[in-house]
Design an enzyme around this catalytic site. Structure first.
Site, short mmCIF file in Angstrom:
data_model
loop_
_atom_site.label_atom_id
_atom_site.label_comp_id
_atom_site.label_asym_id
_atom_site.label_seq_id
_atom_site.Cartn_x
_atom_site.Cartn_y
_atom_site.Cartn_z
N TRP A 65 -2.37 -5.03 -1.43
CA TRP A 65 -3.01 -4.01 -2.05
C TRP A 65 -2.45 -2.80 -1.73
O TRP A 65 -2.84 -1.83 -1.89
CB TRP A 65 -4.53 -4.05 -1.65
N LYS A 66 -1.62 -2.95 -0.66
CA LYS A 66 -0.91 -1.66 -0.09
C LYS A 66 -2.06 -0.79 0.06
O LYS A 66 -3.06 -0.83 0.51
CB LYS A 66 0.27 -1.03 -1.19
N HIS A 89 7.39 -5.46 5.59
CA HIS A 89 7.66 -5.18 4.10
C HIS A 89 8.53 -3.88 3.95
O HIS A 89 8.68 -3.04 4.88
CB HIS A 89 6.18 -4.41 3.65
N GLU A 106 11.82 -9.58 -1.53
CA GLU A 106 11.38 -8.52 -2.51
C GLU A 106 12.48 -7.49 -2.61
O GLU A 106 12.88 -6.64 -1.75
CB GLU A 106 10.33 -7.76 -1.79
N SER A 112 7.36 -6.43 -9.10
CA SER A 112 7.30 -6.45 -10.57
C SER A 112 6.69 -7.79 -11.17
O SER A 112 6.95 -7.92 -12.28
CB SER A 112 8.33 -5.96 -11.37
N GLY A 123 2.11 -6.79 -5.78
CA GLY A 123 1.46 -5.49 -5.56
C GLY A 123 0.57 -4.92 -6.62
O GLY A 123 -0.44 -5.22 -6.77
N GLY A 124 1.05 -4.15 -7.55
CA GLY A 124 0.09 -3.55 -8.52
C GLY A 124 -0.59 -4.33 -9.22
O GLY A 124 -1.81 -4.18 -9.69
P1 13P Z 1 4.84 -4.81 -7.04
O1 13P Z 1 4.31 -6.02 -7.54
O2 13P Z 1 3.77 -3.32 -7.56
O3 13P Z 1 6.12 -4.45 -7.95
O4 13P Z 1 5.01 -4.52 -5.42
C1 13P Z 1 5.45 -5.72 -5.04
C2 13P Z 1 5.17 -5.56 -3.43
O5 13P Z 1 5.82 -4.78 -2.81
C3 13P Z 1 4.38 -6.45 -2.92
O6 13P Z 1 4.44 -6.58 -1.55
#
Ligand code: 13P
Length: 248
Positions: free
Chosen positions: A11-12, A93, A163, A208, A229-230
Site C-alpha cells: 500500500w506504500k 524496495h 520490480e 504495473s 502497488g496501486g
Molecule cells: P505499482 O503496482 O503501482 O506499479 O507498484 C509496484 C510496486 O512498487 C510494488 O511494490
C-alpha cells in the site's frame, strides 16, 4: 515441489483507518481462492488494526530497521512488526534503495533482522530504465541478489520480488519474454548459491500489475506471484489479480 502462488499488496504511503474495510474485502474474497497466498502490507500505522480486523491473515510491514532497538528516530524494528501482529516484511524496495540510499548491505541486514524476528521476508530487486536500455538488466539484478540475499534461512520464508524501477507506477511492463528471462536468471543464481532449496523460494514480479495483465505476467516462467502497488488499494482492483493467480 510446487510453489504456491503469492500475491502481495504494497500500500506504500496510502491508507487511513477507513481503508481497513478494503483489506477485509480483499481477504474475504481471497478465501475463495485458497490456492493463492495473499498478504497486504499497509503503512505501519494500520498494521495493528488490520490484524485485528482480519485475524489469521497475512499482514506485513514495508520496511524495518536492521537493529533490534535503539536511538533510531522514526524507524521500526522487525520485532516490533511481529509484536503488532505482522507476519511479513518487505525489504529493499526501490523506493527505499533510491529515496533513502539503502545499499545492498543495508537490505541484507534488514532481511536478516526480519528473519530473526520470525517474519517472512520479501526482498526487492530491480533495474533502472537506463540499465534496461543498455542491456545490463540481468547483471545488475544478479549483483543485487548477490549483495542483499542473506545466508542460512528457511527458503519458504524468503521471497524475491523483481520490480523493474521503470515499470513501477508507470503502466509500462516488460515483455513476458524479458520477465521470464529475468526470473530464470534469478532462479539460476539462487540455485547456484543454495542448491535445491532455491526451488522452494518464490520469485514475484512487480511493476504495473493489474487485473488485465496479471494472467500474462504471472504465467511467465519462474514467476510465482506479484507484488502490487496501486492496484492493491481496493478490492475491486486487487481481487482480479488474486483470481488470475488462482487460474495458473
Ligand atoms: P505499482 O503496482 O503501482 O506499479 O507498484 C509496484 C510496486 O512498487 C510494488 O511494490
Amino acid at each position: 515441489m510446487t510453489r504456491r502462488k503469492y500475491v502481495v499488496g504494497n500500500w506504500k504511503m496510502n491508507g487511513l483507518s477507513a481503508a481497513i474495510g478494503e483489506a477485509q474485502a480483499i481477504f474475504a474474497a481471497a478465501d475463495d481462492h485458497a490456492v493463492v497466498d495473499v498478504a497486504i502490507c499497509p503503512p505501519f500505522t494500520l498494521i495493528g488494526a488490520m490484524v485485528a480486523a482480519a485475524p489469521g491473515k497475512a499482514v506485513g510491514g514495508q520496511d524495518c530497521h536492521s537493529a533490534t532497538s535503539g536511538a533510531f528516530t522514526g524507524s521500526v524494528a522487525a520485532a516490533m512488526l511481529a509484536d503488532s501482529g505482522a507476519s511479513v516484511v518487505i525489504v529493499g524496495h526501490s523506493e527505499r534503495r533510491e529515496g533513502f540510499a539503502e545499499s545492498d548491505a543495508d537490505v541484507r541486514a534488514k532481511a536478516e533482522a526480519g528473519l530473526a524476528a520470525g517474519l517472512s521476508v520479501i526482498l526487492c530487486v530491480g533495474e533502472p530504465r537506463e540499465v534496461r536500455e543498455s542491456g545490463g538488466a540481468i547483471d545488475y539484478v544478479l549483483a543485487q541478489i548477490a549483495g542483499s540475499v542473506p545466508e542460512g534461512f528457511d527458503p519458504h520464508r524468503l521471497a524475491i520480488a523483481y520490480e523493474p524501477i521503470w515499470a513501477i507506477g508507470t503502466g509500462l511492463v516488460p515483455t513476458v519474454a524479458d520477465v521470464a528471462a529475468m526470473h530464470g536468471a534469478i532462479r539460476g543464481a539462487l540455485t547456484a548459491r543454495f542448491g535445491g532449496a532455491a526451488e522452494d523460494m518464490r520469485i514475484l514480479y512487480g511493476g504495473s500489475v493489474n487485473g488485465e495483465n496479471a494472467v500474462e505476467l504471472l504465467g511467465a516462467g519462474d514467476v510465482d506471484g506479484a507484488l502490487v502497488g496501486g492496484a492493491s488499494l481496493t478490492a475491486a482492483k486487487f481481487v482480479p489479480i488474486v483470481e488470475a493467480a488462482a487460474t495458473l
